[in-house]
Design a protein around this motif. Structure first.
Motif, mmCIF file in Angstrom:
data_model
loop_
_atom_site.group_PDB
_atom_site.id
_atom_site.type_symbol
_atom_site.label_atom_id
_atom_site.label_comp_id
_atom_site.label_asym_id
_atom_site.label_seq_id
_atom_site.Cartn_x
_atom_site.Cartn_y
_atom_site.Cartn_z
ATOM 1 N N GLN A 181 -12.277 -1.588 -2.553
ATOM 2 C CA GLN A 181 -12.789 -0.167 -2.283
ATOM 3 C C GLN A 181 -13.341 0.379 -3.607
ATOM 4 O OE1 GLN A 181 -8.752 1.291 -1.592
ATOM 5 N NE2 GLN A 181 -7.987 -0.586 -0.612
ATOM 6 N N SER A 236 2.182 6.910 -6.767
ATOM 7 C CA SER A 236 1.247 7.783 -7.142
ATOM 8 C C SER A 236 2.049 9.146 -7.276
ATOM 9 C CB SER A 236 -0.104 7.676 -6.191
ATOM 10 O OG SER A 236 -0.472 6.557 -6.358
ATOM 11 N N ILE A 258 -6.596 -2.779 -5.343
ATOM 12 C CA ILE A 258 -7.681 -2.026 -4.974
ATOM 13 C C ILE A 258 -8.922 -2.717 -5.443
ATOM 14 C CG2 ILE A 258 -8.978 0.018 -6.003
ATOM 15 C CD1 ILE A 258 -6.403 1.350 -6.471
ATOM 16 N N PRO A 294 -12.263 4.188 -5.021
ATOM 17 C CA PRO A 294 -11.105 4.087 -5.807
ATOM 18 C C PRO A 294 -11.292 3.502 -7.069
ATOM 19 C CG PRO A 294 -10.548 3.704 -3.500
ATOM 20 C CD PRO A 294 -11.727 3.669 -3.495
ATOM 21 N N ILE A 295 -12.202 2.498 -7.011
ATOM 22 C CA ILE A 295 -12.459 1.605 -8.487
ATOM 23 C C ILE A 295 -13.332 2.572 -9.274
ATOM 24 C CG2 ILE A 295 -13.746 -0.072 -9.191
ATOM 25 C CD1 ILE A 295 -13.270 -1.999 -6.818
ATOM 26 N N THR A 319 0.727 -1.291 0.228
ATOM 27 C CA THR A 319 -0.003 -0.125 -0.070
ATOM 28 C C THR A 319 0.835 1.276 0.074
ATOM 29 O OG1 THR A 319 -1.573 -1.252 1.401
ATOM 30 C CG2 THR A 319 -1.902 1.151 1.211
ATOM 31 N N GLY A 351 -3.882 -2.217 -9.931
ATOM 32 C CA GLY A 351 -5.407 -2.343 -9.875
ATOM 33 C C GLY A 351 -5.877 -3.418 -9.123
ATOM 34 N N MET A 395 -10.869 5.024 -10.498
ATOM 35 C CA MET A 395 -9.884 4.572 -11.672
ATOM 36 C C MET A 395 -10.857 4.334 -12.847
ATOM 37 S SD MET A 395 -7.900 1.029 -11.082
ATOM 38 C CE MET A 395 -9.147 0.044 -10.505
#
Length: 191
Positions: free
Chosen positions: A146, A57, A141, A149-150, A50, A138, A153
């Motif tokens: 989550q 990022s 996640i 965040p999905i 994580t 990906g 994305m």
């Protein structure tokens, strides 16, 4: 048997790891992201997955080469400013030497069919590695279920791919959204 490394040993390992990754990575920053994860998360266990995603990022959203930015954030996380300096050196020495040599023979490489075929083959491999990076990042996640965040994305992909919205605007929108979410969560915790 596990033993604790000294800061000097970590710095040495950090330098040679970034030097090795930078020497044998073709295809740019997105390729090195996967290799940095393999090295620092899976092999050395210096950073958890994580945290590595957070660091990558930051590296991707900062101006400059992703490989160098990745080296900066990993180096800083592990050993502060000294780690940054050594990680940057490890990341930039190989491309500097390789580009210097290639530029001296540019006209020979430009017209050589074998070299052109090798470069075409490398492009295919780079595409595969980028797909692997997207899958690795990906999957964590999606596996964690989550939903926000999905959604972000998928929305970012659709906005860029189908609507041709510049990635810079998408990044800024995500940054603003994250700031708002952090402020909301902080206020919620205080209540």
């Amino acid at each position: 048997m596990k033993y604790k490394l000294t800061k000097k040993q970590i710095l040495k390992k950090l330098f040679f790891s970034t030097l090795y990754l930078s020497t044998f990575t073709f295809g740019g920053g997105y390729v090195i992201v996967s290799l940095m994860k393999n090295k620092f998360v899976d092999e050395l266990h210096w950073i958890d997955e994580t945290e590595m995603m957070d660091l990558i990022s930051i590296a991707q959203s900062s101006p400059g080469a992703v490989a160098v930015n990745g080296a900066i954030v990993v180096g800083y996380k592990l050993c502060g400013l000294t780690g940054v300096g050594l990680a940057i050196l490890g990341a930039i020495i190989p491309p500097f030497i390789i580009i210097s040599i290639i530029s001296g023979f540019y006209t020979l490489f430009q017209s050589n069919a074998i070299v052109q075929s090798l470069l075409t083959g490398m492009r295919s491999g780079v595409g595969a590695v980028i797909v692997s990076v997207v899958w690795d990042m990906g999957y964590g996640i999606v596996k964690g279920k989550q939903f926000l965040p999905i959604f972000i994305m998928i929305s970012a992909f659709i906005a860029n791919y189908y609507f041709k919205i510049n990635i810079i605007f998408i990044i800024f929108i995500c940054i603003l959204f994250s700031i708002c979410k952090t402020i909301f969560n902080t206020r919620k915790e205080k209540q």
